[in-house]
Motif scaffolding. Structure first.
Motif, PDB file in Angstrom:
ATOM      1  N   TYR A  46      12.447  44.687  87.869  1.00  0.00           N
ATOM      2  CA  TYR A  46      12.453  46.054  87.361  1.00  0.00           C
ATOM      3  C   TYR A  46      11.037  46.527  87.017  1.00  0.00           C
ATOM      4  O   TYR A  46      10.618  47.604  87.418  1.00  0.00           O
ATOM      5  CB  TYR A  46      13.348  46.158  86.110  1.00  0.00           C
ATOM      6  CG  TYR A  46      13.297  47.506  85.450  1.00  0.00           C
ATOM      7  CD1 TYR A  46      13.992  48.583  85.978  1.00  0.00           C
ATOM      8  CD2 TYR A  46      12.539  47.712  84.303  1.00  0.00           C
ATOM      9  CE1 TYR A  46      13.937  49.825  85.384  1.00  0.00           C
ATOM     10  CE2 TYR A  46      12.472  48.954  83.707  1.00  0.00           C
ATOM     11  CZ  TYR A  46      13.177  50.007  84.243  1.00  0.00           C
ATOM     12  OH  TYR A  46      13.103  51.244  83.658  1.00  0.00           O
TER      13      TYR A  46
ATOM     14  N   ILE B  59      10.760  48.708  90.429  1.00  0.00           N
ATOM     15  CA  ILE B  59      11.537  49.925  90.207  1.00  0.00           C
ATOM     16  C   ILE B  59      10.808  50.905  89.298  1.00  0.00           C
ATOM     17  O   ILE B  59      10.701  52.094  89.618  1.00  0.00           O
ATOM     18  CB  ILE B  59      12.923  49.566  89.627  1.00  0.00           C
ATOM     19  CG1 ILE B  59      13.690  48.721  90.647  1.00  0.00           C
ATOM     20  CG2 ILE B  59      13.701  50.810  89.265  1.00  0.00           C
ATOM     21  CD1 ILE B  59      14.965  48.128  90.136  1.00  0.00           C
ATOM     22  N   ARG B  60      10.287  50.447  88.185  1.00  0.00           N
ATOM     23  CA  ARG B  60       9.646  51.338  87.209  1.00  0.00           C
ATOM     24  C   ARG B  60       8.432  52.064  87.787  1.00  0.00           C
ATOM     25  O   ARG B  60       8.312  53.279  87.610  1.00  0.00           O
ATOM     26  CB  ARG B  60       9.274  50.544  85.961  1.00  0.00           C
ATOM     27  CG  ARG B  60       8.857  51.417  84.810  1.00  0.00           C
ATOM     28  CD  ARG B  60       8.889  50.629  83.511  1.00  0.00           C
ATOM     29  NE  ARG B  60       8.420  51.439  82.417  1.00  0.00           N
ATOM     30  CZ  ARG B  60       7.323  51.210  81.737  1.00  0.00           C
ATOM     31  NH1 ARG B  60       6.587  50.159  82.026  1.00  0.00           N
ATOM     32  NH2 ARG B  60       6.960  51.997  80.756  1.00  0.00           N
TER      33      ARG B  60
ATOM     34  N   GLN C 204       7.888  52.896  90.858  1.00  0.00           N
ATOM     35  CA  GLN C 204       8.389  53.869  91.826  1.00  0.00           C
ATOM     36  C   GLN C 204       8.963  55.088  91.117  1.00  0.00           C
ATOM     37  O   GLN C 204       8.770  56.219  91.552  1.00  0.00           O
ATOM     38  CB  GLN C 204       9.443  53.222  92.728  1.00  0.00           C
ATOM     39  CG  GLN C 204       9.959  54.135  93.805  1.00  0.00           C
ATOM     40  CD  GLN C 204       8.899  54.512  94.808  1.00  0.00           C
ATOM     41  OE1 GLN C 204       7.935  53.784  95.031  1.00  0.00           O
ATOM     42  NE2 GLN C 204       9.047  55.665  95.422  1.00  0.00           N
ATOM     43  N   GLN C 205       9.669  54.877  90.005  1.00  0.00           N
ATOM     44  CA  GLN C 205      10.212  56.001  89.239  1.00  0.00           C
ATOM     45  C   GLN C 205       9.092  56.862  88.669  1.00  0.00           C
ATOM     46  O   GLN C 205       9.180  58.089  88.686  1.00  0.00           O
ATOM     47  CB  GLN C 205      11.106  55.495  88.111  1.00  0.00           C
ATOM     48  CG  GLN C 205      12.426  54.941  88.575  1.00  0.00           C
ATOM     49  CD  GLN C 205      13.248  54.359  87.444  1.00  0.00           C
ATOM     50  OE1 GLN C 205      12.732  54.058  86.371  1.00  0.00           O
ATOM     51  NE2 GLN C 205      14.538  54.194  87.683  1.00  0.00           N
ATOM     52  N   LYS C 206       8.028  56.233  88.186  1.00  0.00           N
ATOM     53  CA  LYS C 206       6.878  56.990  87.670  1.00  0.00           C
ATOM     54  C   LYS C 206       6.247  57.831  88.766  1.00  0.00           C
ATOM     55  O   LYS C 206       5.887  58.985  88.549  1.00  0.00           O
ATOM     56  CB  LYS C 206       5.833  56.042  87.077  1.00  0.00           C
ATOM     57  CG  LYS C 206       6.164  55.527  85.711  1.00  0.00           C
ATOM     58  CD  LYS C 206       5.006  54.702  85.179  1.00  0.00           C
ATOM     59  CE  LYS C 206       5.208  54.338  83.739  1.00  0.00           C
ATOM     60  NZ  LYS C 206       4.056  53.611  83.199  1.00  0.00           N
TER      61      LYS C 206
ATOM     62  N   GLN D 160       7.697  58.981  91.498  1.00  0.00           N
ATOM     63  CA  GLN D 160       8.611  60.070  91.841  1.00  0.00           C
ATOM     64  C   GLN D 160       8.533  61.190  90.815  1.00  0.00           C
ATOM     65  O   GLN D 160       8.563  62.366  91.174  1.00  0.00           O
ATOM     66  CB  GLN D 160      10.040  59.553  91.944  1.00  0.00           C
ATOM     67  CG  GLN D 160      10.302  58.739  93.190  1.00  0.00           C
ATOM     68  CD  GLN D 160      11.703  58.151  93.214  1.00  0.00           C
ATOM     69  OE1 GLN D 160      12.399  58.112  92.202  1.00  0.00           O
ATOM     70  NE2 GLN D 160      12.107  57.685  94.378  1.00  0.00           N
ATOM     71  N   LYS D 161       8.426  60.843  89.533  1.00  0.00           N
ATOM     72  CA  LYS D 161       8.306  61.864  88.490  1.00  0.00           C
ATOM     73  C   LYS D 161       7.012  62.647  88.638  1.00  0.00           C
ATOM     74  O   LYS D 161       6.985  63.863  88.446  1.00  0.00           O
ATOM     75  CB  LYS D 161       8.389  61.228  87.103  1.00  0.00           C
ATOM     76  CG  LYS D 161       9.786  60.812  86.718  1.00  0.00           C
ATOM     77  CD  LYS D 161       9.822  60.199  85.334  1.00  0.00           C
ATOM     78  CE  LYS D 161      11.216  59.718  84.995  1.00  0.00           C
ATOM     79  NZ  LYS D 161      11.272  59.087  83.662  1.00  0.00           N
TER      80      LYS D 161
ATOM     81  N   GLN E 108       7.404  65.029  91.556  1.00  0.00           N
ATOM     82  CA  GLN E 108       8.289  66.131  91.159  1.00  0.00           C
ATOM     83  C   GLN E 108       7.559  67.110  90.253  1.00  0.00           C
ATOM     84  O   GLN E 108       7.685  68.321  90.405  1.00  0.00           O
ATOM     85  CB  GLN E 108       9.534  65.577  90.453  1.00  0.00           C
ATOM     86  CG  GLN E 108      10.533  66.638  90.055  1.00  0.00           C
ATOM     87  CD  GLN E 108      11.160  67.342  91.240  1.00  0.00           C
ATOM     88  OE1 GLN E 108      11.259  66.789  92.328  1.00  0.00           O
ATOM     89  NE2 GLN E 108      11.573  68.569  91.035  1.00  0.00           N
TER      90      GLN E 108
END
Length: 107
Positions: A35, A39-40, A42-44, A46-47, A50
Motif C-alpha cells: 500500500y 497504491i498511495r 498513485q493516489q497522490k 491522481q489527486k 485532478q
C-alpha cells in the motif's frame, strides 16, 4: 549412527503463541508495504492531476491524451472545446486533457 542421532535429538517443542499468528502478521506487513509503496503514491498523483485539471480555464494551453496540443476555447460540464489551428476546434472529454508542460509552474 542414525538411530543414535535420532534418539539424542531434543524433543520438539509445542508451538508458541508467536508461531500461531506469524503467517497472518507477515501477510498484513506485506499488504501494508504494498500500500505505502504502490497504491498511495498513485493516489497522490491522481489527486494532483485532478486538481490541475480543475484549475484549467479558457485560454490555457493543453495537451490531450492523444498528444494533440491546443488552447482551451470553451469548458463545458464533461468536455472541453480545444482550438488546435485556425478554424479547427475539437471537443474532447475533460479526463483526456492535461495542462501543457510549459504552463505548469516549477517547484
Amino acid at each position: 549412527m542414525n538411530l543414535l542421532a535420532i534418539l539424542l535429538q531434543a524433543p520438539a517443542e509445542a508451538p508458541s503463541e508467536w508461531s500461531k499468528y506469524q503467517g497472518i502478521v507477515m501477510m498484513v506487513a506485506i499488504v501494508a508495504i504494498f500500500y505505502f509503496l504502490m497504491i498511495r503514491p498513485q493516489q497522490k498523483k491522481q489527486k494532483a492531476v485532478q486538481k490541475a485539471r480543475e484549475a484549467l480555464k479558457t485560454g490555457d494551453r493543453v495537451v490531450t491524451a492523444g498528444g494533440i496540443h491546443g488552447r482551451i476555447k470553451e469548458i463545458q460540464e464533461t468536455a472541453m472545446l480545444i482550438k488546435v489551428a485556425d478554424e479547427v476546434c475539437l471537443r474532447v472529454d475533460k479526463t483526456m486533457v492535461y495542462a501543457s508542460p510549459e504552463d505548469i509552474p516549477s517547484k
